[in-house]
Design an enzyme around this catalytic site. Structure first.
Site, short mmCIF file in Angstrom:
data_model
loop_
_atom_site.label_atom_id
_atom_site.label_comp_id
_atom_site.label_asym_id
_atom_site.label_seq_id
_atom_site.Cartn_x
_atom_site.Cartn_y
_atom_site.Cartn_z
N ARG A 128 0.31 -5.70 -0.19
CA ARG A 128 0.12 -4.38 -0.82
C ARG A 128 -0.43 -4.56 -2.22
O ARG A 128 -1.30 -3.81 -2.66
CB ARG A 128 1.46 -3.61 -0.91
CG ARG A 128 2.14 -3.31 0.40
CD ARG A 128 1.33 -2.39 1.27
NE ARG A 128 0.90 -1.17 0.59
CZ ARG A 128 1.67 -0.13 0.26
NH1 ARG A 128 2.94 -0.12 0.57
NH2 ARG A 128 1.17 0.94 -0.36
N HIS A 141 -1.59 6.98 5.08
CA HIS A 141 -1.07 5.96 4.15
C HIS A 141 -2.14 4.86 4.06
O HIS A 141 -1.92 3.73 4.51
CB HIS A 141 0.26 5.43 4.66
CG HIS A 141 1.07 4.70 3.62
ND1 HIS A 141 0.68 4.60 2.29
CD2 HIS A 141 2.25 4.02 3.72
CE1 HIS A 141 1.58 3.90 1.63
NE2 HIS A 141 2.54 3.54 2.45
N CYS A 172 5.66 -1.56 7.83
CA CYS A 172 5.28 -1.19 6.46
C CYS A 172 6.46 -1.34 5.49
O CYS A 172 6.24 -1.49 4.29
CB CYS A 172 4.72 0.23 6.44
SG CYS A 172 5.82 1.44 7.20
N ASP A 195 7.58 1.55 12.54
CA ASP A 195 7.92 2.23 11.29
C ASP A 195 9.23 2.97 11.56
O ASP A 195 9.64 3.13 12.72
CB ASP A 195 6.77 3.22 10.95
CG ASP A 195 6.93 3.90 9.60
OD1 ASP A 195 7.84 3.52 8.82
OD2 ASP A 195 6.15 4.83 9.32
N ARG A 209 1.67 10.19 -4.56
CA ARG A 209 2.44 10.12 -3.29
C ARG A 209 3.22 11.42 -3.14
O ARG A 209 3.93 11.83 -4.06
CB ARG A 209 3.44 8.96 -3.31
CG ARG A 209 4.47 9.10 -2.18
CD ARG A 209 5.38 7.92 -2.02
NE ARG A 209 4.68 6.80 -1.41
CZ ARG A 209 5.30 5.75 -0.87
NH1 ARG A 209 6.62 5.68 -0.85
NH2 ARG A 209 4.60 4.78 -0.34
N GLN A 212 -1.62 1.21 2.65
CA GLN A 212 -0.79 0.36 3.52
C GLN A 212 -1.63 -0.19 4.66
O GLN A 212 -1.54 -1.39 5.00
CB GLN A 212 0.39 1.18 4.07
CG GLN A 212 1.26 0.40 5.04
CD GLN A 212 2.14 -0.65 4.38
OE1 GLN A 212 2.88 -0.35 3.46
NE2 GLN A 212 2.06 -1.89 4.86
#
Ligand code: CP
Ligand code: NVA
Length: 330
Positions: free
Chosen positions: A316, A135, A272, A231, A108, A138
């Protein structure tokens, strides 16, 4: 032909066909059922993975750690403070070293080119745990959550992403929607519209799968959405942009009026996470003291029955497990 993703890196969903993405989703549903029944696998027994984090994380880190352990793998966590990466050792050298120790690498951080370089030089599968422009793990969990909450096939669904429609989350969702035939609407200000090349790519893919890929600043276009998604307004590393983002994005905060504009009583709310939906975080409080209300969604919507954000967070784990099992499992 049977789907086989063994040995593949998971850098972006652009690299995977619709069938391969459906394979990860089916496997994730199966692994979720098994975990709920107390059945854990051993497909990763004898394997080791390393998690590299240049940005902070709660869900992604925990998902990789628990998923790997559930299937019998060992896990090592490294961040910039506790490793040589970047400061004293190049990405190329780091990748070559880690490839000798580990069966898979999660990363990441910032540039997408870093995950690509890690995959190139390490020789082992690399998993993108978030970059500035994508991402993918996700987006997989988000499709699983949508599937669990609709009676319709995904190719008849519509997802509306509200706010900063050119951030990593918006792009990951555009890619997965285009691949799976889900209609996508980015609803936000023109200043934060998706880049032309991303729109063009997704529209080209969508022309084959039946997905309509649209951007609009008009709330009317949200009509018919099955999921409203948002988000945070300033992603990790963009905190200096908060004043500008609050000015641009306040009209695009997700409120009950936004959900009502879908005219779909079954529409769900997705995020998310982490989310600013109240003033219970130091950042939301500090920014409010400076005159900036950074809440991208109201507390009412976040806590409403339509909100599936904690199911989404749990997914997730199951989707990341499916990626690990699919790409490096026995
Ligand atoms: N959604 C998500 O990636 O959460 P974390 O930043 O906590 O990993
Ligand atoms: N766009 C957000 C996503 C966090 C999971 C960020 O990059 O900070």
């Amino acid at each position: 032909m049977a789907v086989n993703v063994k040995g593949r890196s998971f850098l972006t969903l652009k690299d995977f066909s619709s069938e391969e993405i459906k394979y990860f989703l089916d496997l994730a549903c199966d692994l979720k059922q098994k975990k709920r029944s107390g059945i854990l696998g051993d497909t990763l027994r004898g394997k080791n993975i390393v998690l590299l984090f240049e940005k902070t994380s709660t869900r992604t880190r925990c998902s990789f750690e628990v998923a790997a352990r559930d299937e019998g793998a060992g896990v090592t966590y490294l961040d910039m403070k506790s490793s040589q990466m970047g400061k004293k050792e190049s990405i190329e050298d780091t990748a070559r070293v880690l490839g000798r120790f580990f069966d898979g690498i999660e990363y990441r951080g910032y540039e997408q080119s870093l995950v690509e370089d890690l995959a190139h030089f390490s020789g082992v599968p690399v998993f993108n745990g978030l970059t500035d422009v994508d991402h993918p793990t996700q987006a997989l969990a988000d499709m699983m959550t949508l599937l669990e909450n609709t009676a319709k096939p995904l190719r008849r669904c519509k997802l509306a992403f509200c706010g900063d429609t050119r951030n990593n989350m918006a792009y990951a969702l555009m890619y997965v929607c285009a691949k799976l035939g889900v209609d996508y609407l980015g609803w936000g200000p023109q200043e934060l519209a998706p880049a032309h090349e991303v729109m063009d790519y997704c529209r080209e893919v969508g022309s084959q799968t039946g997905a309509s890929i649209q951007f609009s600043s008009d709330l009317k276009d949200i009509k018919g959405a099955d999921a409203v998604y948002t988000d945070i307004w300033a992603s990790m590393g963009e905190e200096a942009l908060i004043p500008q983002r609050v000015a641009l994005l306040t009209p695009y905060r997700v409120t009950e009026q936004v959900l009502a504009a879908t005219e779909n009583p079954d529409c769900i709310f997705l995020h998310c996470l982490p989310s600013f939906h109240d003033f219970e975080t130091t950042m939301a409080k500090e920014q409010m003291a400076l005159g900036y209300d950074i809440r991208e969604v109201t507390d009412e919507v976040f806590r409403s029955p339509a909100s599936k954000v904690f199911d989404q967070a749990e997914n997730r784990l199951h989707t990341i497990k499916s990626v690990l099992v699919g790409c490096i499992g026995r």
